[in-house]
Design an enzyme around this catalytic site. Sequence first.
Site, PDB file in Angstrom:
ATOM      1  N   CYS A 132     -27.729   0.029 -43.802  1.00 19.64           N
ATOM      2  CA  CYS A 132     -28.923  -0.760 -43.488  1.00 19.64           C
ATOM      3  C   CYS A 132     -28.433  -2.121 -42.986  1.00 19.64           C
ATOM      4  O   CYS A 132     -27.236  -2.383 -42.961  1.00 19.64           O
ATOM      5  CB  CYS A 132     -29.887  -0.864 -44.670  1.00 19.64           C
ATOM      6  N   CYS A 175     -31.234   0.057 -39.211  1.00 17.92           N
ATOM      7  CA  CYS A 175     -30.218  -0.758 -38.540  1.00 17.92           C
ATOM      8  C   CYS A 175     -30.211  -0.533 -37.036  1.00 17.92           C
ATOM      9  O   CYS A 175     -29.343  -1.047 -36.330  1.00 17.92           O
ATOM     10  CB  CYS A 175     -28.832  -0.532 -39.140  1.00 17.92           C
ATOM     11  N   CYS A 207     -25.112   1.286 -35.399  1.00 13.13           N
ATOM     12  CA  CYS A 207     -24.122   2.270 -35.855  1.00 13.13           C
ATOM     13  C   CYS A 207     -23.376   2.890 -34.697  1.00 13.13           C
ATOM     14  O   CYS A 207     -23.990   3.388 -33.760  1.00 13.13           O
ATOM     15  CB  CYS A 207     -24.813   3.397 -36.615  1.00 13.13           C
TER      16      CYS A 207
END
Length: 133
Positions: free
Chosen positions: A12, A86, A90
């Site tokens: 997160c 997020c 990533c």
Amino acid sequence: MTRPRPSVLFVCVHNAGRSQMAAAFLTHLAGDRVDVRSAGSVPADRVNPAVVEAMREVGIDIAAETPKILTTDAVRVSDVVITMGCGDACPVFSGKRYLDWTLPDPAGQDVAAVRPIRDRIKVLVDGLIAEIA
């Protein structure tokens, strides 16, 4: 022949709430059957105190945990990467399983607001264990 333990990375933004709760539940419930990591794209200075209290209420102490920065290596060594708000932070590698759990951000919330987030994360983690462990 035993198969290798699956590895799960929870991500997160701040690694101070959702990902910390998810990692703690998975560690607590799956034990040594799963390797567990958590990280944040922009880690906070500390884990959200309301999150620490909410987890303490269910018998899991995360007071000593610290937010960690998301690294490419953490993604590379994980079999399953679970993001929680997020966005595109990533890194993506082929051969990995990616899941996105849409959950409210507990940042700035009191423990009463964190409880339903915590409870939803436990349900999601229980389902994950049934799939991978």
